[in-house]
Enzyme design. Structure first.
Site, short mmCIF file in Angstrom:
data_model
loop_
_atom_site.label_atom_id
_atom_site.label_comp_id
_atom_site.label_asym_id
_atom_site.label_seq_id
_atom_site.Cartn_x
_atom_site.Cartn_y
_atom_site.Cartn_z
N LEU A 18 -19.38 63.60 116.17
CA LEU A 18 -20.65 63.24 116.81
C LEU A 18 -21.47 62.28 115.96
O LEU A 18 -22.24 61.48 116.47
CB LEU A 18 -21.47 64.50 117.10
CG LEU A 18 -20.85 65.52 118.06
CD1 LEU A 18 -21.75 66.75 118.16
CD2 LEU A 18 -20.64 64.90 119.44
N GLY A 19 -21.30 62.38 114.66
CA GLY A 19 -22.07 61.51 113.77
C GLY A 19 -21.76 61.82 112.32
O GLY A 19 -21.15 62.83 112.00
N THR A 22 -24.63 60.26 104.78
CA THR A 22 -24.21 60.15 103.39
C THR A 22 -23.55 61.42 102.87
O THR A 22 -22.60 61.36 102.10
CB THR A 22 -25.43 59.82 102.50
OG1 THR A 22 -26.08 58.67 103.03
CG2 THR A 22 -25.00 59.54 101.08
N PHE A 23 -24.04 62.56 103.31
CA PHE A 23 -23.58 63.82 102.71
C PHE A 23 -22.83 64.74 103.67
O PHE A 23 -22.55 65.87 103.32
CB PHE A 23 -24.77 64.57 102.12
CG PHE A 23 -25.51 63.77 101.10
CD1 PHE A 23 -24.96 63.55 99.85
CD2 PHE A 23 -26.73 63.21 101.40
CE1 PHE A 23 -25.63 62.80 98.91
CE2 PHE A 23 -27.41 62.45 100.46
CZ PHE A 23 -26.85 62.25 99.21
N GLY A 24 -22.49 64.26 104.83
CA GLY A 24 -21.74 65.13 105.72
C GLY A 24 -21.47 64.51 107.08
O GLY A 24 -21.88 63.40 107.37
N VAL A 26 -20.97 65.56 111.48
CA VAL A 26 -21.27 66.51 112.53
C VAL A 26 -20.20 66.40 113.61
O VAL A 26 -19.94 65.31 114.12
CB VAL A 26 -22.67 66.27 113.15
CG1 VAL A 26 -22.94 67.30 114.25
CG2 VAL A 26 -23.75 66.34 112.08
N LYS A 41 -22.35 70.97 111.55
CA LYS A 41 -22.64 70.04 110.46
C LYS A 41 -21.88 70.49 109.23
O LYS A 41 -22.01 71.64 108.79
CB LYS A 41 -24.15 70.04 110.19
CG LYS A 41 -24.62 69.09 109.10
CD LYS A 41 -26.14 69.18 109.00
CE LYS A 41 -26.71 68.25 107.97
NZ LYS A 41 -28.19 68.33 107.90
N ASP A 135 -40.42 64.47 108.60
CA ASP A 135 -39.58 63.29 108.89
C ASP A 135 -39.46 63.10 110.40
O ASP A 135 -38.39 62.82 110.92
CB ASP A 135 -38.20 63.45 108.26
CG ASP A 135 -37.44 62.11 108.22
OD1 ASP A 135 -38.10 61.05 108.23
OD2 ASP A 135 -36.20 62.13 108.20
#
Length: 439
Positions: A18-19, A22-24, A26, A41, A135
């Site tokens: 799905l996407g 930088t760190f993982g 999904v 995730k 955010d």
């Protein structure tokens, strides 16, 4: 990573990607027992520890377990193996609200009103639980199959227990275009007030199709944010304009509260039907604006065409060329100059200038002024790769708050970094509020 169809922990069948960030990554997945669709995730444990993200992940888990609201993406469970961490979350089918804005250019006030009501409901709920998102932006707002809004990504969220003794948060978080002026100033801020500001920017973007605060570079955008300099386009209803100016008040102490937003005429009744214009086809200018909302960056030098701050004696700024790492947007913006440094100062321009001149003299650096007002500083001796040289600009955000930006233009990079770390930074400590890029 895991391929499609792989069974995870004997509980989930992994599907399409799905996407990724930088760190993982999904992945879409299916619960083998209930057949429920979920989003998982995945993060690499070693990478998380290596870059010091463990605290942020702990915070994200704690936060998501604290909030249970129809307009917030739900966390079902957290699993871990020796090498991986897995967040099993609600699968939201409709995609990003962000994509809808990009496709249409802008939304009608009627549609934006619906999403804004749902956003405020979710944010108000979070605040009642002592949680601040920090955010908020269109990319973190998802839509379900019924076009209802879901707030996601609590990776930067802060709990009320994170406040210092002054009752304020002190970490610079958020995405530059949506961040509140008090967050930029890095002097402590009320998480609830900063979230309200971000909600206002989001509402503006939904109805306008472009950002309220724009500039040729990051510094100019920050200046406009600090002063609340924006204008509503003509198709905004009068009641919407009135509400937006109250939300994007640069003074957090007079900024409207969520309760007052909910009591406002536009929020309660929506826009006047006769004021709503039909959505138009994107023209060339709107397309450019949407690109800005999407965060598409020009490859052009970010400092091109910047009008430097008009300070009487720019020579003082030459000494700044030796700092490292102050990037107010270090978490979000990829630097186009490798040897660039920025810091903030709450000293007056004259104090900064005096200090810079002293440092230049102590470090045996030559200072001279260029015709366009940018200060150039250089070494007196030729180094391993020619003469070391820097360009320096000072930007006035307020009369007592400045952003100083330095950029190496020639010479040896190793010599530059050594001078910066061993000479400049220690010498400037009395006038530096924060080196951006530092924790």
């Amino acid at each position: 990573m895991e391929s499609r169809g792989k069974i995870l922990m004997e509980r989930y069948e992994l599907g399409r990607l799905l996407g990724k960030g930088t760190f993982g990554k999904v992945h879409y997945a299916r619960n083998l027992e209930s057949n429920q669709s979920v989003a998982i995730k995945m993060m690499d444990k070693q990478q998380v520890l290596k870059v010091g993200l463990s605290e942020q992940i702990r915070r994200e888990i704690t936060t998501m377990r604290l909030v249970a609201h129809k307009n917030i993406v739900q966390l079902h469970e957290v699993m871990a193996t020796r090498n991986k961490i897995y967040f099993v979350m609600e699968y939201v089918k409709g995609g990003e609200l962000f994509e809808k804005v990009a496709k249409r250019g802008k939304l009608t006030e009627v549609v934006a009103h619906k999403y804004f009501q749902q956003l405020i409901s979710a944010v108000d709920y979070c605040h009642s639980r002592g949680v601040y998102h920090r955010d908020l932006k269109p990319e973190n707002l998802l839509l379900d199959e019924n076009e209802n809004l879901k707030v996601s990504d609590f990776g930067l969220s802060a709990l009320s227990e994170s406040k210092r003794q002054d009752g304020l948060l002190h970490t610079t978080c958020g995405t530059p275009a949506y961040v509140a002026p008090e967050v930029i100033s890095k002097i402590g801020y009320d998480g609830a007030k900063s979230d309200i500001w971000s909600c206002g920017v989001i509402l503006f973007v939904l109805v306008a199709g472009y950002l309220p605060f724009q500039g040729p570079n990051l510094m100019e955008m920050y200046r406009k944010i600090q002063h609340g300099e924006f204008r509503c386009p003509g198709w905004f209803s009068r009641k919407l304009q009135k509400l937006l100016y109250k939300i994007m008040d640069p003074n957090p102490s007079t900024r409207i509260s969520i309760q007052k937003i909910k009591e406002s005429t536009w929020f309660r009744k929506g826009p006047e039907e006769n004021r709503i214009l039909k959505e138009r086809t994107l023209n060339e200018n709107t397309t450019k604006n949407v690109a800005l909302v999407l965060g598409v960056r020009r490859k052009k030098n970010a400092h091109e065409d910047v009008k430097p701050m008009s300070v009487t004696n720019l020579n003082a700024f030459e000494i700044i060329s030796f700092s490292k790492g102050f990037d107010l947007s270090g978490m979000f913006i990829v630097k186009e100059w490798r040897n660039e440094a920025r810091f903030t100062s709450d000293k007056s321009a004259s104090t900064i200038i005096s200090k810079l001149e002293d440092v230049a003299k102590a470090l045996n650096l030559r200072v001279r002024k260029k015709d366009n007002g940018v200060v150039k500083m250089q070494g007196r001796k030729e180094g391993r790769n020619g003469v070391l040289q820097f360009d320096i600009e000072i930007f006035e955000v307020t009369t007592s708050y400045h952003i100083i930006e330095m950029k190496q233009t020639s010479g040896d990079s190793l010599e530059y970094r050594q001078l910066l770390e061993e000479g400049i930074r220690p010498a400037l400590k009395d006038i530096v509020l924060a080196w951006h890029g530092d924790e």
